[in-house]
Design an enzyme around this catalytic site. Sequence first.
Site, PDB file in Angstrom:
ATOM      1  N   SER A 189      -9.878  -0.835   6.658  1.00 32.65           N
ATOM      2  CA  SER A 189      -9.184  -0.675   5.380  1.00 32.65           C
ATOM      3  C   SER A 189      -8.449  -1.881   4.834  1.00 32.65           C
ATOM      4  O   SER A 189      -8.074  -1.881   3.667  1.00 32.65           O
ATOM      5  CB  SER A 189      -8.210   0.505   5.459  1.00 32.65           C
ATOM      6  OG  SER A 189      -8.926   1.704   5.515  1.00 32.65           O
ATOM      7  N   SER A 240      -9.690   1.343   2.607  1.00 36.28           N
ATOM      8  CA  SER A 240      -8.874   2.194   1.776  1.00 36.28           C
ATOM      9  C   SER A 240      -7.770   1.445   1.021  1.00 36.28           C
ATOM     10  O   SER A 240      -7.199   1.992   0.080  1.00 36.28           O
ATOM     11  CB  SER A 240      -8.225   3.293   2.628  1.00 36.28           C
ATOM     12  OG  SER A 240      -7.308   2.737   3.550  1.00 36.28           O
ATOM     13  N   LYS A 300       0.864  -1.184   0.000  1.00 35.33           N
ATOM     14  CA  LYS A 300       0.000   0.000   0.000  1.00 35.33           C
ATOM     15  C   LYS A 300       0.898   1.231   0.000  1.00 35.33           C
ATOM     16  O   LYS A 300       1.972   1.223   0.609  1.00 35.33           O
ATOM     17  CB  LYS A 300      -0.873  -0.025   1.254  1.00 35.33           C
ATOM     18  CG  LYS A 300      -1.923   1.074   1.313  1.00 35.33           C
ATOM     19  CD  LYS A 300      -2.752   0.981   2.591  1.00 35.33           C
ATOM     20  CE  LYS A 300      -3.957   1.908   2.545  1.00 35.33           C
ATOM     21  NZ  LYS A 300      -4.792   1.770   3.758  1.00 35.33           N
TER      22      LYS A 300
END
Lengths: 91, 463
Positions: free
Chosen positions: B175, B151, B76
């Site tokens: 997330s 996310s 990420k």
Amino acid sequence: MDIQHIAKLANLFINKNQQDLFTSQLTAILAFVSKLQEISTENVEPIAQVTGLVNVYREDMIDESRMLTQEEALRNAKATHNGFFVVPAVL
Amino acid sequence: MNIQKLTIISTLEGFRTKQFTAVDLVQECLANIKKYNDDYHVLLTVVNEDALLTEAKEIDKTDYSLPLSGIPIVLKDLFTTDGLRTTAGSKVLDSYTPVYDATVVRKLKEAGAIIIGKANEDAWGHGSSGENTDYTPTKNPYDPSRVPGGSSSGSAVAVALGMCLVSTGTDTGSSVRLPAAFCNLVGLKPTYGRVSRYGIIAMASSFDTIGHLTKTVYDNALICEVTAGKDAFDATTADIPVPKYTAHLAKTLHGVKVGIPKEYFETKGMDPRISDLTRKAISALQTLGAQITDVSLPHTNVAMECYYVLVPSEVSSNLARFDGVRYGNGRDTFGAEAKRRIMIGTYALSSGYYDAYYNTASKVRTLVKKDFDDAFDRVDVIVAPSSPTLPFKIGEKSYDPLAMYLSDIFMCPVNIAGIPALNVPCGFIDGLPVGIQLIGPQWSEEKLFQTGNAYELHTNHRD
């Protein structure tokens, strides 16, 4: 709510076009979270962390493995001068 | 070799028995990136092809003895990577190239993993759909008109589309788990303090946890063995030994007490088909020997309110440092959601409102945590739906921040309490994946992996 005042506190710029949308969105969010005030929290202690760890110390020694050289520290800056960061004038 | 069918463990077996090489696998990842990235907007940065192939060649000279030798991984874009652009999904950091590695990145590299690239995400981790990225939103591979969950949106889709075998994410409110649920993957939100946050761009420091997404529970447990543990650079990591999770996975569920939180099934907006599928999963656990009981989490109905005071408060503090002086662009480059959260937090912490908002929410946090503590006096694991709805349409909630916030209703309470949870796929509705969430007390990752593994082997939803 005075959105421009909050934006100023947070060092953000909100233009006139965004002002009404942000005001209505933030008003709705704050109305939502205000439900908290209906909960009985008398004699409840607030908590800011959940690990249960208390007073975590380390030796007051320099750890070179996490130090940056001056060149590394400055590498991402848009403006430098003689090995320093250049900042906008404050006064 | 078909990367879609590979797990970490079958890949290592393939390397060691000379069926294919790390170079072959990296080429397969790059081919899938070329094939899908322009349409699905998964990766923001891809490592240079020559560098990747050189790294893979070096690994092919070894006997693949490291835990993750030659395993392609996507990070990420909140994970700080030395010499590799790290944007946080935000234009503020559009051209930021860090000069050090996050602790987790260092550990993954030392374990032999090959970093393929950096994944798209809701900017700063602020979102549940991936649509709050300052770049182009990622699409769901099961239906490109729908969101992949956020996310950690790009992280999930990168695994689902074969751009890597495993990806990392962060979980402050949902997330890792929500994108795992929406993309048919196993996603871990570890106990707060289990995995180091050093070098992970902070969202809300007392909530942030560092997790990962994989195809199987076994792979997930294996990654956790690498990432977990005390770190001298993060004082909130606990000095508690990390079990060898993979060694004790195959444990029977006989005698395991599973709690079902009744409040979660009474939630408004819950898709009845997801309720049914969740109940089917609970029956499967019962068949495997688990004892099912009802538990109550009475403060569920105020957990979101608590979350949306405390998290924006911490966000406003963490994002105060971005001034464009030492790195990155100025504060005028923040996107709309970051501005909203900074302003809510600033308001909640401002003089005259602090008691009514921040302090009250901190007390409610105690109550939410106590709900879980009380429940875990009676049960070992809580099972709940991961999301009240199927993956929603892109654009459906983007003009109503509050509706978006409520996508996380079954997940945020877990972060408030700082406990671990694992999303495990539990089937499909109308061709879209659905997940269940296994929630445990602090440091109970091993129990979650065992429960998830037993369920996964029993149901085999991936096939």
